[in-house]
Design a protein around this motif. Structure first.
Motif, PDB file in Angstrom:
ATOM      1  N   CYS A 158      -5.588  -3.594  -2.638  1.00 54.86           N
ATOM      2  CA  CYS A 158      -4.311  -3.764  -3.333  1.00 54.86           C
ATOM      3  C   CYS A 158      -4.067  -5.240  -3.578  1.00 54.86           C
ATOM      4  O   CYS A 158      -4.255  -6.071  -2.683  1.00 54.86           O
TER       5      CYS A 158
ATOM      6  N   VAL B  43      -0.362   5.096  -1.542  1.00 57.70           N
ATOM      7  CA  VAL B  43      -0.119   4.715  -2.932  1.00 57.70           C
ATOM      8  C   VAL B  43       0.894   5.656  -3.569  1.00 57.70           C
ATOM      9  O   VAL B  43       1.815   5.233  -4.269  1.00 57.70           O
TER      10      VAL B  43
ATOM     11  N   TRP C 141      -3.810  -1.228  -7.687  1.00 53.41           N
ATOM     12  CA  TRP C 141      -4.582  -0.451  -6.729  1.00 53.41           C
ATOM     13  C   TRP C 141      -6.024  -0.451  -7.211  1.00 53.41           C
ATOM     14  O   TRP C 141      -6.314   0.008  -8.307  1.00 53.41           O
TER      15      TRP C 141
ATOM     16  N   VAL D 108      -5.641  -1.333   1.130  1.00 54.77           N
ATOM     17  CA  VAL D 108      -4.446  -0.484   1.089  1.00 54.77           C
ATOM     18  C   VAL D 108      -4.053  -0.066   2.501  1.00 54.77           C
ATOM     19  O   VAL D 108      -2.863  -0.001   2.834  1.00 54.77           O
TER      20      VAL D 108
ATOM     21  N   VAL E 267      -6.325   8.417  -4.978  1.00 56.10           N
ATOM     22  CA  VAL E 267      -5.981   7.239  -4.188  1.00 56.10           C
ATOM     23  C   VAL E 267      -5.325   7.684  -2.893  1.00 56.10           C
ATOM     24  O   VAL E 267      -4.902   8.840  -2.757  1.00 56.10           O
TER      25      VAL E 267
END
Length: 468
Positions: free
Chosen positions: A248, A223, A410, A294, A219
């Protein structure tokens, strides 16, 4: 997005004024993006969208629907979105300065039998369309889950029974079927966003993510940073599309009653405000929930929830740079003063070793300098890995405290339907739709699919509603 003619210099000078198709112009005018017919004032009053001329092009190629132009501008989001590439005049409608989310630009061109949905009773079809809103669930039906397993088993058996015991086709087909089953079989997809008119078939685009499939894939560094700051979360494999745009879902609770939430940017969206189901005996406060990429939601969280951590992070970068510069300077002075070639070689070797170490740590912890820094702070444990981090009532680390309680999903990948395609698949008995609780979305539940079919009574077209 092309045009075939452009206006005179005078027309280019007048391009700031936006024309609207009417009268004789509307008889032959079509949108140069969707190629739909013209719309005069009377048709606009009847609910059809008017055609506009947003640049200096002339002839039939000058016309476009405003919504078509704005959707195209979001999809390209570069200089082409600001200036017509034919007449070179600026569009009278300019795109937003904020990069749009993949949730806004995703489209689909599905292939399906459009007559199947006509089998549904009119009221059922309307109720299903009303359920296709962010926060609600799309569940594979038990009948379709069983059918998928049977078909996959039969096909693999036929391939395995062939004369060639080492049939490579059998292995390939079996791998494809297994991957497909992992994404869809007994899936519970949470609708994340709905784009009006975003699908090629003219209906809305539905973007959803599977809540039942956890993963430990890599990720972004953001994160890892938020995990270290104490934000609990899970990583989900949401579907087969858009895996290079991690998403997210963020749940936020105020730690002080009445505390206002920060205003999200244009490319972060509130999810199902006030529309989640609640159990009668559930007295837990409902969070405000947001969804976005994200890349967009991470900086927003850092700015409003961990501003001191972001500042400290930048200060650490500067301090590291100053230390390395100072060390290099002292080393150079010593080399010049002592003239010791071995000292110079040792210093160079140490610097190269340190550089290699930083590269390896960057690969373990994420991408770029942020990933390398995060891995160094993990004190040699091979880089941070995101898992379920706990359920603290207030998110905090040793040095930084957030004014909100946070919890995150996530999501790597997502699934896409058009609303009419999904309606058709519901009519065939493949899927059902249901309201959800916020706990269904945010909390881990290995029995989510079974429980929702038992307790939530998803709306569907089949009488087979009992999960096994």
């Amino acid at each position: 997005f092309f045009s075939t003619s452009c206006g005179s210099p005078a027309a280019v000078a007048r391009s700031g004024a936006m024309g609207v198709a009417s009268g004789e112009d509307s008889d032959a005018a079509v949108c140069r993006i969707c190629f739909d017919g013209s719309s005069d004032a009377q048709e606009e009053a009847d609910g059809q969208e008017a055609l506009i001329a947003p640049c200096a092009c002339v002839g039939t190629s000058q016309w476009v629907h405003k919504t078509c132009l704005m959707r195209w501008q979001r999809e390209v989001w570069d200089d082409r979105a600001r200036v017509c590439q034919v007449c070179q005049a600026p569009f009278s409608i300019q795109p937003s300065s904020v990069r749009p989310s993949i949730l806004q630009t995703t489209s689909t061109n599905p292939i399906y039998d459009r007559t199947v949905s006509q089998r549904l009773p009119w009221q059922l079809a309307q109720d299903l369309l009303a359920l296709m809103r962010p926060g609600n669930g799309i569940l594979q039906t038990p009948m379709q889950a069983d059918r998928s397993r049977v078909v996959a088993s039969q096909l693999c058996r036929r391939l395995g029974d062939s004369d060639d015991n080492e049939n490579p086709l059998a292995a390939v087909v079996q791998a494809i079927l297994q991957a497909r089953q992992q994404h869809w079989t007994r899936g519970v997809f949470c609708i994340l966003h709905r784009v009006p008119g975003g699908a090629v078939d003219g209906s809305d685009t539905i973007v959803a993510a599977n809540l039942c499939r956890e993963t430990q894939t890599r990720v972004p560094a953001t994160v890892h940073l938020l995990t270290r700051l104490g934000v609990p979360g899970r990583i989900l494999s949401g579907g087969p599309c858009g895996t290079n745009h991690p998403l997210c879902v963020l749940a936020m609770w105020p730690t002080v009653p009445g505390m206002a939430f920060p205003e999200p940017p244009e490319n972060v969206f509130q999810l199902a405000e006030g529309s989640f189901l609640r159990d009668e005996d559930d007295d837990t406060p409902e969070p405000s929930m947001f969804v976005g990429e994200v890349a967009h939601i991470g900086p927003w969280i850092m700015e409003h929830c961990f501003p001191d951590a972001a500042t400290a992070d930048q200060n650490d970068d500067n301090a590291d740079a100053d230390t390395e510069t100072g060390t290099a300077g002292r080393g150079a002075e010593e080399e010049a003063r002592e003239g010791d070639e071995s000292v110079r070689q040792a210093g160079a070797g140490e610097g190269a070793e340190r550089d290699d170490e930083g590269c390896e740590e960057g690969n373990a912890g994420g991408t770029g300098e942020g990933g390398a820094r995060e891995a160094r702070e993990e004190e040699g444990d091979g880089g941070p890995r995101l898992g379920r981090v706990g359920e603290g009532s207030v998110v905090q680390s040793d040095e930084h405290t957030c004014p909100f309680r946070l919890q995150a999903l996530w999501i790597i990948g997502y699934a896409v339907w058009s609303s009419q395609q999904l309606l058709s698949e519901v009519a065939r008995g493949n899927w059902g739709l249901s309201h959800t609780r916020w706990q269904d979305v945010m909390e881990k539940d290995s029995e989510l699919w079974h429980r929702m079919w038992r307790e939530s009574t998803p709306l569907h077209s089949s009488e087979d509603s009992e999960g096994d």
